[in-house]
Write a protein that holds these residues in place. Structure first.
Motif, short mmCIF file in Angstrom:
data_model
loop_
_atom_site.label_atom_id
_atom_site.label_comp_id
_atom_site.label_asym_id
_atom_site.label_seq_id
_atom_site.Cartn_x
_atom_site.Cartn_y
_atom_site.Cartn_z
N MET A 31 -8.25 2.88 1.74
CA MET A 31 -8.53 3.49 0.44
C MET A 31 -8.92 4.97 0.56
O MET A 31 -8.39 5.80 -0.19
N PRO A 32 -9.84 5.34 1.47
CA PRO A 32 -10.19 6.77 1.57
C PRO A 32 -8.99 7.65 1.93
O PRO A 32 -8.84 8.75 1.41
N LEU A 42 -4.78 11.65 0.54
CA LEU A 42 -3.38 12.02 0.37
C LEU A 42 -3.08 12.42 -1.07
O LEU A 42 -2.39 13.41 -1.34
N LEU A 43 -3.62 11.65 -2.00
CA LEU A 43 -3.40 11.94 -3.42
C LEU A 43 -4.05 13.26 -3.81
O LEU A 43 -3.44 14.10 -4.48
N PHE A 90 0.47 2.61 -10.32
CA PHE A 90 -0.19 1.59 -9.51
C PHE A 90 -1.67 1.94 -9.33
O PHE A 90 -2.03 3.12 -9.27
N SER A 91 -2.51 0.92 -9.24
CA SER A 91 -3.93 1.14 -8.96
C SER A 91 -4.11 1.45 -7.48
O SER A 91 -3.20 1.20 -6.67
N TYR A 92 -5.28 1.96 -7.13
CA TYR A 92 -5.56 2.26 -5.72
C TYR A 92 -5.46 0.99 -4.87
O TYR A 92 -4.96 1.02 -3.75
N GLU A 93 -5.95 -0.12 -5.42
CA GLU A 93 -5.91 -1.38 -4.68
C GLU A 93 -4.46 -1.83 -4.43
O GLU A 93 -4.13 -2.31 -3.35
N GLU A 94 -3.61 -1.67 -5.45
CA GLU A 94 -2.20 -2.04 -5.29
C GLU A 94 -1.52 -1.15 -4.25
O GLU A 94 -0.73 -1.63 -3.43
#
Length: 160
Positions: free
Chosen positions: A122-123, A128-129, A109-113
């Protein structure tokens, strides 16, 4: 996601149908919901968890028990061992770390998804990632430094 949680194709179809009925009954709420994607994901996940409680004798694979498949090209026993270590480390990560890692690195999945699905900023997703990847790298370094006396790059395992 439901397929990953339940595994059985027939149960997946039934679960999706039930979730769609629940969502249809809440359609007015969904129109005004700030994060409908996150709400839908939560409803589906909770339904799968409830279903698994009803079938206690069945093994339940979930986001909390992330699976890493070993690529078929990894016939080398050393590489297989590395993948197994990574799998165990991922299983021991905190739930949020595991979920974000699974959504991004395993499911693609993309960050946006991910932001839409989880409702997280997002940040925070990136933090977390990053922390989950760092924890995996740190644990792999401990394992290979201790067992072999030399460090083998854990980053090579994660970047495949």
């Amino acid at each position: 996601m439901v397929k990953r949680l339940l595994g059985n194709e027939e149960e997946v179809r039934d679960a999706l149908q039930e979730v769609m009925i629940k969502l249809w009954n809440k359609r007015e709420f969904l129109e005004s919901c700030q994060n409908p994607g996150g709400y839908i994901l939560t409803v589906a996940r909770n339904y799968c968890f409830d279903l698994s409680k009803k079938h206690k004798s069945r093994v339940f694979e979930s986001l909390n028990e992330a699976r890493i498949s070993i690529p078929a090209s990894e016939e080398d026993p050393d590489n297989r061992e590395k993948w197994e270590h990574v799998h165990r480390i991922v299983e021991n990560l905190p739930q949020k770390y595991r979920e974000i890692l699974q959504l991004r690195d395993m499911d693609g999945f993309s960050y946006e998804e991910i932001q839409e699905l989880t409702g997280l900023e997002m940040p925070y997703i990136r933090v977390l990632l990053s922390r989950s990847r760092s924890k995996i790298k740190e644990e792999m370094e401990k394992i290979y430094h201790y067992e072999r006396g030399t460090y083998q790059s854990a980053g090579q395992i994660l970047c495949r």
